[in-house]
Design a protein around this motif. Structure first.
Motif, short mmCIF file in Angstrom:
data_model
loop_
_atom_site.label_atom_id
_atom_site.label_comp_id
_atom_site.label_asym_id
_atom_site.label_seq_id
_atom_site.Cartn_x
_atom_site.Cartn_y
_atom_site.Cartn_z
N GLN A 37 1.15 -0.85 5.69
CA GLN A 37 2.48 -0.73 5.11
C GLN A 37 3.34 -1.95 5.44
N LYS A 38 3.11 -2.55 6.60
CA LYS A 38 3.92 -3.68 7.02
C LYS A 38 3.41 -4.99 6.43
N GLU A 39 2.27 -4.93 5.77
CA GLU A 39 1.66 -6.15 5.25
C GLU A 39 1.86 -6.24 3.74
N ARG A 40 2.32 -7.38 3.30
CA ARG A 40 2.48 -7.64 1.87
C ARG A 40 1.38 -8.59 1.43
N ILE A 41 0.68 -8.21 0.38
CA ILE A 41 -0.46 -8.99 -0.08
C ILE A 41 -0.10 -9.64 -1.41
N PHE A 42 -0.09 -10.96 -1.41
CA PHE A 42 0.31 -11.70 -2.60
C PHE A 42 -0.89 -12.00 -3.49
N PHE A 89 -4.01 3.76 -4.52
CA PHE A 89 -2.72 3.66 -5.19
C PHE A 89 -1.85 2.65 -4.45
N VAL A 90 -1.21 1.76 -5.19
CA VAL A 90 -0.41 0.69 -4.60
C VAL A 90 0.89 0.53 -5.37
N TYR A 91 1.85 -0.13 -4.73
CA TYR A 91 3.06 -0.58 -5.42
C TYR A 91 2.83 -2.03 -5.84
N VAL A 92 3.01 -2.29 -7.12
CA VAL A 92 2.84 -3.64 -7.66
C VAL A 92 4.21 -4.21 -8.00
N ASN A 93 4.49 -5.41 -7.52
CA ASN A 93 5.76 -6.08 -7.79
C ASN A 93 5.47 -7.42 -8.46
N VAL A 94 6.00 -7.60 -9.65
CA VAL A 94 5.71 -8.78 -10.45
C VAL A 94 6.93 -9.70 -10.47
N PHE A 95 6.72 -10.95 -10.11
CA PHE A 95 7.81 -11.93 -10.17
C PHE A 95 8.03 -12.35 -11.61
N VAL A 96 9.30 -12.28 -12.05
CA VAL A 96 9.63 -12.62 -13.44
C VAL A 96 10.28 -13.99 -13.52
N THR A 97 11.40 -14.17 -12.81
CA THR A 97 12.11 -15.44 -12.92
C THR A 97 13.09 -15.61 -11.76
N ILE A 109 0.84 -1.19 0.00
CA ILE A 109 0.00 0.00 0.00
C ILE A 109 0.88 1.24 0.00
N SER A 110 0.53 2.22 -0.83
CA SER A 110 1.38 3.39 -1.00
C SER A 110 1.03 4.53 -0.05
N TYR A 111 -0.16 4.48 0.60
CA TYR A 111 -0.47 5.57 1.52
C TYR A 111 0.06 5.25 2.91
N ASN A 112 0.07 6.25 3.77
CA ASN A 112 0.73 6.13 5.07
C ASN A 112 -0.21 5.49 6.08
N SER A 113 -0.23 4.17 6.08
CA SER A 113 -1.02 3.44 7.06
C SER A 113 -0.12 2.38 7.67
N LYS A 114 0.19 2.51 8.94
CA LYS A 114 1.17 1.62 9.56
C LYS A 114 0.73 0.17 9.50
#
Length: 392
Positions: free
Chosen positions: A244-249, A284-292, A236-241
């Motif tokens: 922010q510490k949680e990663r959602i797969f 708004f979020v940060y998206v991270n895509v696994f490639v290889t 998550i890109s906004y300031n929420s403690k």
């Protein structure tokens, strides 16, 4: 007088020389600079491509009035979570009940007429067979019976239609999701000459996150991807403690087939679970895509990279325990690590990771190996960068 000056000058030279010798001795006696190092080992390091994105409901449905009438009941509170089929609104039913009863009555009348027509056909069949009635009369009664049967079929269709229109007076949720605020109030006339919008429902579990890599990145992802279904995670890109510490797969489940001509990007989408419904559409979020993780690479922490006019470099420790500058060519950089092909940095090389601003070539150092806590494997583990398919 001259002799006194000469003696003084000689004494000054002796004192100055002694001072220089003391300085040189002090320099020689400077202890090695204590530094921490990580030991290089090439491995198949997971590559994640980072992007910014925006969430969107996986399904968004407009709830509209399909029949006209006065709104009589609202069965939900604004913002409620509902299930498919739950009642939302009630439109007055009297006209539709009356229409249904009218069509049923017409059918009953036609059934009575059919009974009489069938009796006439039966009677005239006997008379015509015995020559006591013209064949034309029999055929007329048969046609009348068939016409009434057609009327009954029409009546059945009208009854079905009336029942359908009556069912539309109870407006139900078309999907599971969260209901928006109501756009009409009890007592309003709805559906008159239009399908009045009553509210909207957003399905937020699962939730989508759309992002747009460049055409070059898209081709790189497509070329290097090691699985048909690509893992992904969002931050998550906004300031929420708490978030922010949680990663959602999740996983990538869509890529567009057209390049946006204005931005030279291609739209892609990640689907992820949102069971507690804490993340809303439009975030708004940060998206991270696994490639290889099938390419042997060398990884180092990003903070150890310096750059000058000749390029990017790191400090390594040589076999004399001296710091040496080594120029490198990264092939991938992220906020977690910097990757490069094996070659310049070799297995067993020790890269300095702290005290960097005090370093210079040939400076003696005393090393402490922190590979277990700051090396590439520790970075991957601490930042939860293991692809989902590799998680036991």
């Amino acid at each position: 007088m001259f002799k006194k000056l000469l003696v003084g000058f000689i004494l000054l030279l002796i004192i100055t020389g002694c001072g220089e010798q003391k300085k040189q001795k002090a320099v020689k006696e400077t202890p090695p600079l204590p530094v921490k190092v990580v030991t290089i080992k090439s491995s198949n390091i997971p590559i994640w491509m980072p992007y910014t994105g925006k969430t969107q409901a996986s399904s968004s449905q407009e709830v509209r009035a399909r029949v006209s009438g006065i709104l009589e009941e609202i069965y939900y509170q604004d913002g409620d979570t509902v299930n498919k089929g739950d009642k939302l609104f009630k439109i007055e039913q009297m006209d539709y009940i009356a229409e249904l009863e009218l069509q049923k009555a017409k059918k009953n009348r036609d059934l009575a007429g059919l009974k009489l027509a069938q009796a006439d056909v039966k009677r005239y069949s006997i008379l015509a067979k015995e020559g006591l009635a013209p064949q034309a009369d029999l055929e007329a009664y048969q046609a009348k019976a068939e016409a009434i049967e057609a009327d009954i079929a029409y009546d059945n269709a009208k009854i079905d239609q009336a029942e359908l229109m009556l069912s539309y007076t109870i407006v139900t949720a078309p999907i599971d999701g969260q209901v928006s605020r109501r756009l009409v109030d009890i007592g309003n006339l709805v559906g008159k000459n239009e399908t009045t919008l009553l509210t909207t429902i957003n399905q937020v579990d699962p939730l989508y996150a759309y992002f747009a890599p460049s055409e070059e990145d898209f081709q790189k992802i497509d070329r290097l991807r090691s699985s048909e279904v690509m893992d992904a995670y969002i931050d998550i890109s906004y300031n929420s403690k708490s978030l922010q510490k949680e990663r959602i797969f999740g996983h990538v489940n869509f890529s567009d087939n057209t390049v946006n001509p204005d931005t030279s990007t291609i739209t892609m989408r990640v689907e992820f679970a949102n069971k507690d419904k804490r993340i809303f559409p439009g975030t708004f979020v940060y998206v991270n895509v696994f490639v290889t993780d099938k390419i042997p690479l060398v990884g180092i922490p990003p903070q150890v990279i310096f750059e000058d006019q000749q390029g990017k470099f790191v400090y390594i420790v040589d076999n004399k325990n001296s710091a040496q500058r080594l120029y490198v060519k990264p092939v991938y950089e992220s906020r977690f690590f910097v990757l490069m092909k094996p070659g310049v940095l070799k297995d067993g090389d020790k890269v300095i990771v702290n005290g960097l601003i005090r370093l210079k070539s040939d400076l003696k150092v005393a090393i402490s190996d922190v590979t277990d806590t700051q090396g590439i494997e520790a970075i991957i583990k601490n930042n939860n960068l293991v692809p989902l398919r590799n998680v036991p």
